[in-house]
Design an enzyme around this catalytic site. Structure first.
Site, PDB file in Angstrom:
ATOM      1  N   SER A   1       0.837  -1.203   0.000  1.00  0.00           N
ATOM      2  CA  SER A   1       0.000   0.000   0.000  1.00  0.00           C
ATOM      3  C   SER A   1       0.869   1.250   0.000  1.00  0.00           C
ATOM      4  CB  SER A   1      -0.889   0.013   1.244  1.00  0.00           C
ATOM      5  OG  SER A   1      -1.542   1.248   1.409  1.00  0.00           O
TER       6      SER A   1
ATOM      7  N   TYR B   1      -3.664   0.104  10.242  1.00  0.00           N
ATOM      8  CA  TYR B   1      -3.583  -0.522   8.922  1.00  0.00           C
ATOM      9  C   TYR B   1      -2.246  -0.190   8.273  1.00  0.00           C
ATOM     10  CZ  TYR B   1      -4.308  -1.056   3.884  1.00  0.00           C
ATOM     11  OH  TYR B   1      -4.164  -1.390   2.561  1.00  0.00           O
TER      12      TYR B   1
END
Length: 245
Positions: free
Chosen positions: A140, A153
């Protein structure tokens, strides 16, 4: 790496980025095996893919990881690419004492990091038997910059990034097994709807970048806005190296 004639397992392959990758690789002449937790969504995804198969299961659960790995070894022993794409993310307000921040973080770390390590270790012996193989971890943009909405996250993806680098170093002398990491920015999927995913890039853009990277043996695959962060990080590292030199 060859971009056709592979047998590819894609976790979280029934929707979003995983399904986009499945479509791209299927269209290029690869055999596709998708995984997801929801059988109905898996069947809907299979209807969009030519000749693909599905293995239902939740890779965040140890028993399911072992069962899925055994299924692949027994029924799909030609698997030579695994795409670790399944993930979990929660908006996590660390200022709210009633937010269950640790519980959310535990789920993210287990799904995005621990489960990937275990599942990869279960499949690595099979991959090493192939003439050419790859492990592809979907990371990510959060690896480069966390934020107040997704702090835990982001931490789980940073952990995945560090693991991926170590895994790549581990097999650096094995020319048959390559380790890729894909860094999507915000992507317009159901997964990201809670954090404004409608403003993100289409998942097909991630699939296109990965496909191109496979053909070039480009193991680091930043996508969209992430390219800016990745370039800045590489430049900073180069400056440090030049300074030491």
């Amino acid at each position: 790496m060859k971009t056709t004639g592979n047998t590819v397992f894609i976790s979280g392959g029934s929707a979003g980025i995983g399904l986009a990758i499945a479509k791209k690789l299927s269209a290029a002449g690869n055999k596709i095996i998708i995984n997801g937790r929801n059988e109905e969504r898996l069947q809907e995804a299979l209807a969009e893919l030519n000749g693909a198969v599905a293995i239902q299961g939740d890779l965040s659960v140890e028993a399911d990881r072992i069962r899925i790995a055994d299924d692949l070894k027994t029924n799909h022993a030609d698997v030579n690419i695994i795409v670790n794409n399944a993930g979990a993310a929660f908006v996590n307000d660390l200022s709210d004492p009633n937010n269950n921040a640790a519980e959310k973080a535990y789920t993210e770390i287990n799904t995005n990091y621990i489960s990937v390590i275990h599942f990869t270790s279960l499949l690595t012996p099979l991959l090493l038997q192939q003439e050419e193989a790859a492990i592809i971890n979907i990371s990510s943009i959060a690896v480069f910059r966390s934020n107040k909405y997704l702090p835990t996250y982001s931490a789980s993806k940073a952990a995945l990034h560090s693991y991926t680098e170590g895994l790549r170093d581990t097999f650096a002398e094995n020319e048959k097994l390559n380790v890729y990491e894909v860094y999507p920015p915000l992507v317009n999927t159901d997964f990201s709807a809670e954090i404004g995913g409608a403003n993100g890039i289409p998942p097909s853009e991630v699939a296109d970048e990965l496909f191109a990277a496979l053909g070039k043996n480009q193991f680091e695959v930043p996508v969209g806005e992430t390219k800016i962060y990745a370039a800045a990080t590489q430049e900073a590292f180069a400056n440090i190296v030049r300074g030491k030199a």
